[in-house]
Design a protein around this motif. Structure first.
Motif, PDB file in Angstrom:
ATOM      1  N   ALA A  10       0.837  -1.200   0.000  1.00  0.00           N
ATOM      2  CA  ALA A  10       0.000   0.000   0.000  1.00  0.00           C
ATOM      3  C   ALA A  10       0.870   1.249   0.000  1.00  0.00           C
ATOM      4  N   ILE A  11       0.366   2.296  -0.644  1.00  0.00           N
ATOM      5  CA  ILE A  11       1.045   3.591  -0.679  1.00  0.00           C
ATOM      6  C   ILE A  11       0.139   4.589   0.030  1.00  0.00           C
ATOM      7  N   TYR A  12       0.733   5.331   0.961  1.00  0.00           N
ATOM      8  CA  TYR A  12      -0.015   6.330   1.704  1.00  0.00           C
ATOM      9  C   TYR A  12       0.688   7.669   1.588  1.00  0.00           C
ATOM     10  N   PRO A  13      -0.078   8.753   1.498  1.00  0.00           N
ATOM     11  CA  PRO A  13       0.578  10.071   1.519  1.00  0.00           C
ATOM     12  C   PRO A  13       1.097  10.353   2.928  1.00  0.00           C
ATOM     13  N   CYS A  14       2.238  11.026   2.993  1.00  0.00           N
ATOM     14  CA  CYS A  14       2.802  11.396   4.290  1.00  0.00           C
ATOM     15  C   CYS A  14       1.972  12.515   4.904  1.00  0.00           C
ATOM     16  N   THR A  15       1.840  12.470   6.210  1.00  0.00           N
ATOM     17  CA  THR A  15       1.201  13.566   6.923  1.00  0.00           C
ATOM     18  C   THR A  15       2.220  14.699   7.055  1.00  0.00           C
ATOM     19  N   ALA A  16       1.749  15.867   7.440  1.00  0.00           N
ATOM     20  CA  ALA A  16       2.662  16.996   7.650  1.00  0.00           C
ATOM     21  C   ALA A  16       3.701  16.660   8.710  1.00  0.00           C
ATOM     22  N   ASP A  17       3.287  15.993   9.775  1.00  0.00           N
ATOM     23  CA  ASP A  17       4.241  15.620  10.828  1.00  0.00           C
ATOM     24  C   ASP A  17       5.292  14.634  10.315  1.00  0.00           C
ATOM     25  N   GLU A  18       4.883  13.697   9.466  1.00  0.00           N
ATOM     26  CA  GLU A  18       5.837  12.740   8.900  1.00  0.00           C
ATOM     27  C   GLU A  18       6.825  13.441   7.967  1.00  0.00           C
ATOM     28  N   ILE A  19       6.329  14.396   7.176  1.00  0.00           N
ATOM     29  CA  ILE A  19       7.216  15.155   6.289  1.00  0.00           C
ATOM     30  C   ILE A  19       8.224  15.943   7.113  1.00  0.00           C
ATOM     31  N   ILE A  20       7.779  16.593   8.166  1.00  0.00           N
ATOM     32  CA  ILE A  20       8.680  17.358   9.029  1.00  0.00           C
ATOM     33  C   ILE A  20       9.711  16.431   9.669  1.00  0.00           C
ATOM     34  N   HIS A  21       9.259  15.302  10.186  1.00  0.00           N
ATOM     35  CA  HIS A  21      10.170  14.340  10.838  1.00  0.00           C
ATOM     36  C   HIS A  21      11.239  13.852   9.857  1.00  0.00           C
ATOM     37  N   PHE A  22      10.816  13.501   8.640  1.00  0.00           N
ATOM     38  CA  PHE A  22      11.759  12.968   7.648  1.00  0.00           C
ATOM     39  C   PHE A  22      12.719  14.050   7.144  1.00  0.00           C
ATOM     40  N   THR A  23      12.201  15.227   6.856  1.00  0.00           N
ATOM     41  CA  THR A  23      13.043  16.270   6.257  1.00  0.00           C
ATOM     42  C   THR A  23      13.922  16.982   7.278  1.00  0.00           C
ATOM     43  N   ASN A  24      13.620  16.868   8.548  1.00  0.00           N
ATOM     44  CA  ASN A  24      14.457  17.483   9.582  1.00  0.00           C
ATOM     45  C   ASN A  24      15.604  16.590  10.023  1.00  0.00           C
ATOM     46  N   ALA A  25      15.550  15.332   9.678  1.00  0.00           N
ATOM     47  CA  ALA A  25      16.584  14.396  10.123  1.00  0.00           C
ATOM     48  C   ALA A  25      17.878  14.614   9.333  1.00  0.00           C
ATOM     49  N   GLY A  26      18.997  14.617  10.028  1.00  0.00           N
ATOM     50  CA  GLY A  26      20.288  14.690   9.355  1.00  0.00           C
ATOM     51  C   GLY A  26      20.484  15.969   8.574  1.00  0.00           C
ATOM     52  N   ARG A  27      21.263  15.856   7.503  1.00  0.00           N
ATOM     53  CA  ARG A  27      21.629  17.009   6.671  1.00  0.00           C
ATOM     54  C   ARG A  27      20.910  17.016   5.329  1.00  0.00           C
ATOM     55  N   LEU A  28      19.701  16.562   5.286  1.00  0.00           N
ATOM     56  CA  LEU A  28      18.930  16.531   4.034  1.00  0.00           C
ATOM     57  C   LEU A  28      19.589  15.638   2.981  1.00  0.00           C
ATOM     58  N   GLY A  29      20.219  14.568   3.435  1.00  0.00           N
ATOM     59  CA  GLY A  29      20.923  13.667   2.524  1.00  0.00           C
ATOM     60  C   GLY A  29      20.049  13.012   1.481  1.00  0.00           C
ATOM     61  N   TYR A  30      18.753  12.938   1.733  1.00  0.00           N
ATOM     62  CA  TYR A  30      17.843  12.316   0.772  1.00  0.00           C
ATOM     63  C   TYR A  30      17.769  13.095  -0.540  1.00  0.00           C
ATOM     64  N   ILE A  31      18.130  14.370  -0.510  1.00  0.00           N
ATOM     65  CA  ILE A  31      18.050  15.188  -1.726  1.00  0.00           C
ATOM     66  C   ILE A  31      18.957  14.632  -2.821  1.00  0.00           C
ATOM     67  N   ARG A  32      20.056  13.999  -2.421  1.00  0.00           N
ATOM     68  CA  ARG A  32      20.970  13.444  -3.432  1.00  0.00           C
ATOM     69  C   ARG A  32      20.286  12.372  -4.282  1.00  0.00           C
ATOM     70  N   HIS A  33      19.314  11.653  -3.703  1.00  0.00           N
ATOM     71  CA  HIS A  33      18.589  10.636  -4.475  1.00  0.00           C
ATOM     72  C   HIS A  33      17.770  11.296  -5.595  1.00  0.00           C
TER      73      HIS A  33
END
Length: 164
Positions: A76-99
């Protein structure tokens, strides 16, 4: 999911396969409401969703790495909630952007602009107006040796109305 592993990604394409019945219905005149509702509610429509994986969350811990187990086709695919987006994007140094930046044959600038625009709204509603500046600074660092790509991404950010 049940394993405590939630894969985070960006949907970059959705494709609905055409079939003969749909073509016949479109070409017909005076289709009854009953037939339309039957097709909406009782038919399996082949939908292909393309996702660019950015990282995962396992037991509350964010990793900006590719998941140890990619999702299965029927997961199943679910849209992220605002809290999940904040939690994911605040972690570390935004390393996911390289993907996102490494994605081949995708409109990278538009994907970055759409993502940052959505994430900025979440961070602003959470009282963090500086997140977008941090994200753009990371983009500049990651693209410092690729001027053309940097300008394309910054142009897309400007087109999205983002101010940094």
């Amino acid at each position: 999911d049940q394993t405590g592993l939630d894969v985070i990604g960006i949907i970059y394409d959705m494709h609905i396969d055409d079939d003969g019945l749909v073509r016949q219905l479109i070409g017909s005149e005076n289709i009854s409401e009953e037939v339309i509702l039957d097709n909406r509610n009782n038919r399996n429509v082949p939908v292909e969703i393309s996702v660019l994986f950015l990282g995962y969350v396992q037991d509350g811990r964010v990793q900006h790495l590719l998941p140890p187990r990619p999702p299965l086709t029927l997961d199943a695919i679910y849209p992220c909630t605002a809290d999940e987006i904040i939690h994911f994007t605040n972690a570390g140094r935004l390393g996911y952007i390289r993907h996102i930046l490494r994605a081949q044959d995708l409109p990278v600038g538009e994907l970055i602009a759409a993502h940052i625009s959505q994430a900025e709204k979440c961070h602003l509603s959470n009282g963090d107006p500086m997140w977008v500046r941090k994200a753009v600074q990371e983009l500049v660092v990651l693209l410092r040796d690729d001027y053309a790509a940097l300008m394309a991404v910054l142009s897309a950010l400007a087109d999205a109305g983002l101010t940094y």
